[in-house]
Design a protein around this motif. Structure first.
Motif, mmCIF file in Angstrom:
data_model
loop_
_atom_site.group_PDB
_atom_site.id
_atom_site.type_symbol
_atom_site.label_atom_id
_atom_site.label_comp_id
_atom_site.label_asym_id
_atom_site.label_seq_id
_atom_site.Cartn_x
_atom_site.Cartn_y
_atom_site.Cartn_z
ATOM 1 N N THR A 48 0.829 -1.207 0.000
ATOM 2 C CA THR A 48 0.000 0.000 0.000
ATOM 3 C C THR A 48 0.860 1.252 0.000
ATOM 4 O O THR A 48 0.648 2.153 -0.817
ATOM 5 C CB THR A 48 -0.954 -0.006 1.210
ATOM 6 O OG1 THR A 48 -1.804 -1.144 1.119
ATOM 7 C CG2 THR A 48 -1.786 1.266 1.258
ATOM 8 N N ILE A 49 1.831 1.314 0.902
ATOM 9 C CA ILE A 49 2.634 2.543 0.977
ATOM 10 C C ILE A 49 3.508 2.713 -0.261
ATOM 11 O O ILE A 49 3.749 3.838 -0.698
ATOM 12 C CB ILE A 49 3.439 2.648 2.292
ATOM 13 C CG1 ILE A 49 4.431 1.511 2.468
ATOM 14 C CG2 ILE A 49 2.491 2.751 3.484
ATOM 15 C CD1 ILE A 49 5.306 1.608 3.726
ATOM 16 N N TYR A 82 -5.740 0.050 5.207
ATOM 17 C CA TYR A 82 -5.784 1.487 4.909
ATOM 18 C C TYR A 82 -6.095 2.280 6.172
ATOM 19 O O TYR A 82 -5.466 3.317 6.430
ATOM 20 C CB TYR A 82 -6.815 1.797 3.824
ATOM 21 C CG TYR A 82 -6.673 0.967 2.566
ATOM 22 C CD1 TYR A 82 -5.426 0.582 2.072
ATOM 23 C CD2 TYR A 82 -7.797 0.542 1.868
ATOM 24 C CE1 TYR A 82 -5.316 -0.186 0.931
ATOM 25 C CE2 TYR A 82 -7.688 -0.230 0.721
ATOM 26 C CZ TYR A 82 -6.442 -0.594 0.254
ATOM 27 O OH TYR A 82 -6.325 -1.360 -0.875
ATOM 28 N N ASP A 83 -7.074 1.802 6.956
ATOM 29 C CA ASP A 83 -7.443 2.503 8.196
ATOM 30 C C ASP A 83 -6.273 2.562 9.171
ATOM 31 O O ASP A 83 -6.050 3.597 9.817
ATOM 32 C CB ASP A 83 -8.648 1.826 8.863
ATOM 33 C CG ASP A 83 -9.943 2.023 8.098
ATOM 34 O OD1 ASP A 83 -10.023 2.937 7.251
ATOM 35 O OD2 ASP A 83 -10.889 1.241 8.350
ATOM 36 N N GLU A 84 -5.520 1.467 9.284
ATOM 37 C CA GLU A 84 -4.350 1.473 10.167
ATOM 38 C C GLU A 84 -3.325 2.499 9.709
ATOM 39 O O GLU A 84 -2.808 3.274 10.522
ATOM 40 C CB GLU A 84 -3.703 0.084 10.217
ATOM 41 C CG GLU A 84 -4.483 -0.930 10.998
ATOM 42 C CD GLU A 84 -3.908 -2.329 10.899
ATOM 43 O OE1 GLU A 84 -4.396 -3.186 11.660
ATOM 44 O OE2 GLU A 84 -2.998 -2.588 10.082
ATOM 45 N N TRP A 88 -2.082 5.706 11.794
ATOM 46 C CA TRP A 88 -0.668 5.916 12.121
ATOM 47 C C TRP A 88 -0.147 7.246 11.578
ATOM 48 O O TRP A 88 0.962 7.655 11.907
ATOM 49 C CB TRP A 88 0.203 4.810 11.542
ATOM 50 C CG TRP A 88 -0.064 3.430 12.038
ATOM 51 C CD1 TRP A 88 -0.796 3.054 13.138
ATOM 52 C CD2 TRP A 88 0.394 2.220 11.439
ATOM 53 N NE1 TRP A 88 -0.814 1.688 13.249
ATOM 54 C CE2 TRP A 88 -0.095 1.144 12.224
ATOM 55 C CE3 TRP A 88 1.163 1.937 10.318
ATOM 56 C CZ2 TRP A 88 0.174 -0.181 11.920
ATOM 57 C CZ3 TRP A 88 1.422 0.616 10.017
ATOM 58 C CH2 TRP A 88 0.931 -0.430 10.808
ATOM 59 N N GLY A 89 -0.914 7.880 10.705
ATOM 60 C CA GLY A 89 -0.457 9.108 10.074
ATOM 61 C C GLY A 89 0.434 8.876 8.866
ATOM 62 O O GLY A 89 1.111 9.789 8.405
ATOM 63 N N TRP A 90 0.392 7.672 8.317
ATOM 64 C CA TRP A 90 1.222 7.340 7.157
ATOM 65 C C TRP A 90 0.508 7.623 5.841
ATOM 66 O O TRP A 90 1.157 7.806 4.814
ATOM 67 C CB TRP A 90 1.630 5.875 7.197
ATOM 68 C CG TRP A 90 2.672 5.550 8.224
ATOM 69 C CD1 TRP A 90 2.881 6.188 9.419
ATOM 70 C CD2 TRP A 90 3.646 4.522 8.156
ATOM 71 N NE1 TRP A 90 3.911 5.601 10.092
ATOM 72 C CE2 TRP A 90 4.407 4.567 9.332
ATOM 73 C CE3 TRP A 90 3.935 3.543 7.216
ATOM 74 C CZ2 TRP A 90 5.447 3.693 9.593
ATOM 75 C CZ3 TRP A 90 4.974 2.656 7.476
ATOM 76 C CH2 TRP A 90 5.721 2.743 8.648
ATOM 77 N N THR A 101 1.965 10.241 3.454
ATOM 78 C CA THR A 101 2.409 11.435 4.180
ATOM 79 C C THR A 101 3.933 11.413 4.314
ATOM 80 O O THR A 101 4.583 10.409 3.983
ATOM 81 C CB THR A 101 1.804 11.465 5.591
ATOM 82 O OG1 THR A 101 2.336 10.360 6.333
ATOM 83 C CG2 THR A 101 0.280 11.412 5.551
ATOM 84 N N ASP A 102 4.488 12.494 4.835
ATOM 85 C CA ASP A 102 5.925 12.521 5.105
ATOM 86 C C ASP A 102 6.299 11.433 6.114
ATOM 87 O O ASP A 102 7.325 10.772 5.970
ATOM 88 C CB ASP A 102 6.352 13.894 5.627
ATOM 89 C CG ASP A 102 6.295 14.977 4.561
ATOM 90 O OD1 ASP A 102 6.277 14.639 3.353
ATOM 91 O OD2 ASP A 102 6.275 16.169 4.933
ATOM 92 N N GLY A 103 5.446 11.238 7.124
ATOM 93 C CA GLY A 103 5.687 10.178 8.099
ATOM 94 C C GLY A 103 5.638 8.801 7.460
ATOM 95 O O GLY A 103 6.415 7.907 7.815
#
Length: 153
Positions: A48-49, A82-84, A88-90, A101-103
């Protein structure tokens, strides 16, 4: 690098492809999953990422789930993944589109650093031309048995 015993071509030609591809799969994927788990990630988190990083804002949940489902063998719920990642702010989700995200990029790079040695170990002692031949043979096997032999997009 581990050395392996040499065998005559006729002995190797009689080996069951499914047994060897299955064992290779379990070893490679097991090593990858172990390194990702050390970062608190599953392979679907990783996929996903990477997709979100490669095509920012392109993927909806439905599109990405359709894309990734062919590779998923753990029976996971992609919406949970996706929700996780959002929790997490990812990832963010704006207008139904997922964006790293940057994180998330920091976490992705940290995980990639863990996977580099696994990939190096996997290919140790394998001539690059032999690796290309192996991938092409496996692509042909997949296509011969009705699968998609094209490279993932």
């Amino acid at each position: 690098m581990t050395t392996i015993k040499e065998y005559a071509p006729e002995v190797l030609n009689a080996q069951p492809l499914g047994a060897w591809t299955g064992e290779a799969y379990r070893r490679v994927v097991g090593a990858i999953r172990a390194e990702l788990a050390a970062e608190g990630l599953t392979q679907p988190h990783w996929w996903t990422i990477n997709h979100a990083a490669g095509s920012p804002g392109r993927w909806t949940r439905a599109e990405l789930t359709e894309r990734l489902s062919a590779w998923e063998d753990l029976g996971l719920d992609f919406d949970q993944i996706y929700d996780e990642l959002i929790h997490w702010g990812w990832l963010t989700e704006d207008d139904g589109r997922l964006t790293l995200t940057d994180g998330g990029e920091t976490g992705r790079r940290r995980a990639w650093e863990r996977l580099g040695p696994v990939l190096e170990k996997t290919r140790a002692g394998i001539d690059p031309d032999d690796y290309v031949t192996t991938i092409n043979v496996l692509r042909r096997v997949v296509a011969n048995l009705g699968g998609d032999g094209d490279l993932p997009a």
